[in-house]
Design an enzyme around this catalytic site. Structure first.
Site, PDB file in Angstrom:
ATOM      1  CD  GLN A  29      -1.097  -0.348   3.718  1.00 18.05           C
ATOM      2  OE1 GLN A  29      -1.289   0.524   4.561  1.00 18.05           O
ATOM      3  NE2 GLN A  29      -1.692  -1.552   3.775  1.00 18.05           N
TER       4      GLN A  29
ATOM      5  CG  HIS B 224      -0.620   5.749   3.758  1.00 16.26           C
ATOM      6  ND1 HIS B 224      -1.763   4.994   3.670  1.00 16.26           N
ATOM      7  CD2 HIS B 224       0.191   5.104   4.640  1.00 16.26           C
ATOM      8  CE1 HIS B 224      -1.659   3.948   4.478  1.00 16.26           C
ATOM      9  NE2 HIS B 224      -0.477   3.990   5.067  1.00 16.26           N
TER      10      HIS B 224
ATOM     11  CD  GLU C  16       1.398   4.443   8.031  1.00 14.56           C
ATOM     12  OE1 GLU C  16       0.186   4.655   8.250  1.00 14.56           O
ATOM     13  OE2 GLU C  16       1.821   3.383   7.537  1.00 14.56           O
TER      14      GLU C  16
ATOM     15  CG  HIS D 154       3.945   1.147   3.911  1.00 15.82           C
ATOM     16  ND1 HIS D 154       3.537   2.299   3.267  1.00 15.82           N
ATOM     17  CD2 HIS D 154       2.992   0.906   4.855  1.00 15.82           C
ATOM     18  CE1 HIS D 154       2.410   2.732   3.786  1.00 15.82           C
ATOM     19  NE2 HIS D 154       2.048   1.906   4.741  1.00 15.82           N
TER      20      HIS D 154
ATOM     21  NE  ARG E 109      -6.454  -3.331   0.550  1.00 18.91           N
ATOM     22  CZ  ARG E 109      -7.710  -2.927   0.595  1.00 18.91           C
ATOM     23  NH1 ARG E 109      -8.494  -3.020  -0.467  1.00 18.91           N
ATOM     24  NH2 ARG E 109      -8.211  -2.433   1.703  1.00 18.91           N
TER      25      ARG E 109
END
Length: 322
Positions: free
Chosen positions: A100, A102, A119, A177, A198
């Protein structure tokens, strides 16, 4: 204001397990496999509700709406326009986490109408064979990525790293990641977002249906040159404080994180903005205004802006703050 403890919001995941029970002494609500425990969140997909003290039953969003500047700190309240800026979770990745990526704030606010997702992962536990996908191999272009991904061909595409307990990874937007082998339990500090694109789900199906992929959006937001920022227990500087030892894990635009190893009594600095204590090991107390708040591994406490608190005991804490 006082140290707030929120009710955990558990999320079942196809890649989850029962690792929270052993690694963090959590009592899971059913016999199902859980992948996430949302600890501090004002996101609609997993709102936090106070479970201690006079504010019991109130949601984090209610508290922000009622007295956000006092709760978060005036600078943070103004900077994020009254929205709570972070989301703190524990993850139990017992099977493979999907490949995935972000988006950044710029893309996510324009396309998804919510924050982007920077994150970080602190590895609480890892099996000996734990390996993660962190980034793409050098030279992969957007065109090559789309061609191979749409053909379900991921050979020689990913950068793979081994991880162990105590490793810290800063996962910037645009970094591809996933988990590849083994199992990990993670403490995750991230922006207040639930947007994930995804890329590959290892051909798994849920109730006979493959989960949705987002290849075009993913290709828009991937930073094809992004490399993971990884530190270990051995590589980080140890800073001696009275009653504790500190390691600086990250300083960034969206969150800062320190690791604190408390032994005895440690009086934390008074932060102008809020902070969150994630208790990773041990047991003790948070002391504030003549009151004691018991803490043990698996607990999470939200410390409102400007509170004078001390920690007593023998505990390992991740402190997330802005």
């Amino acid at each position: 204001m006082y140290p707030l403890k929120f009710k955990k919001h558990f999320v079942e995941k196809i890649w989850g397990g029962r690792g929270f029970e052993e690694a963090l002494d959590m009592k899971l609500p059913t016999a199902d496999n859980y992948g996430e425990s949302w600890e501090v969140s004002s996101h609609k997909n997993g709102m936090s509700y106070v479970e201690n003290g006079s504010l019991e039953g109130k949601s984090l969003q209610e508290l922000v709406d009622q007295d956000g500047a006092a709760l978060l700190g005036e600078e943070i309240y103004n900077r994020f326009k009254g929205k709570f800026p972070v989301l703190i979770k524990y993850l139990d990745v017992n099977d493979r986490l999907s490949v995935q990526v972000h988006p950044s704030d710029e893309y996510a606010l324009r396309v998804e109408k919510e924050f982007g997702k920077s994150e970080s992962w602190y590895i609480i536990e890892a099996s000996e064979d734990a390996r993660l996908i962190m980034g793409l191999k050098e030279g992969i272009t957007k065109e090559e990525f789309l061609t191979k991904a749409k053909a379900n061909d991921f050979t020689d595409m990913f950068n793979i790293v081994s991880v162990k307990r105590g490793d810290f990874i800063n996962v910037n937007p645009g970094l591809v990641h996933a988990s590849l082998e083994g199992s990990v339990v993670i403490c995750e500090t991230q922006q207040n977002s639930d947007t994930t694109y995804r890329i590959y789900d290892f051909d798994r199906k849920v109730n006979g249906v493959a989960r949705e992929l987002h290849l075009d959006k993913a290709s828009d937001v991937i930073n094809f040159n992004e490399k993971p920022e990884i530190t270990t227990n051995d590589s980080r500087e140890k800073i001696a404080l009275e009653g504790a030892q500190k390691e600086i894990l990250v300083r960034g635009e969206y969150f800062n994180i320190d690791k604190l190893m408390v032994e005895g009594v440690f009086r934390d600095e008074i932060n102008e903005n809020f902070k969150v204590y994630s208790i990773l090991e041990g047991e003790g107390k948070i002391l504030h205004s003549g009151k004691e708040y018991e803490i043990r591994k698996g607990d999470t406490y939200f410390i409102p802006a400007g509170l004078d608190v001390s920690v007593e005991g023998r505990v390992e804490i991740l402190k997330s703050f802005l």
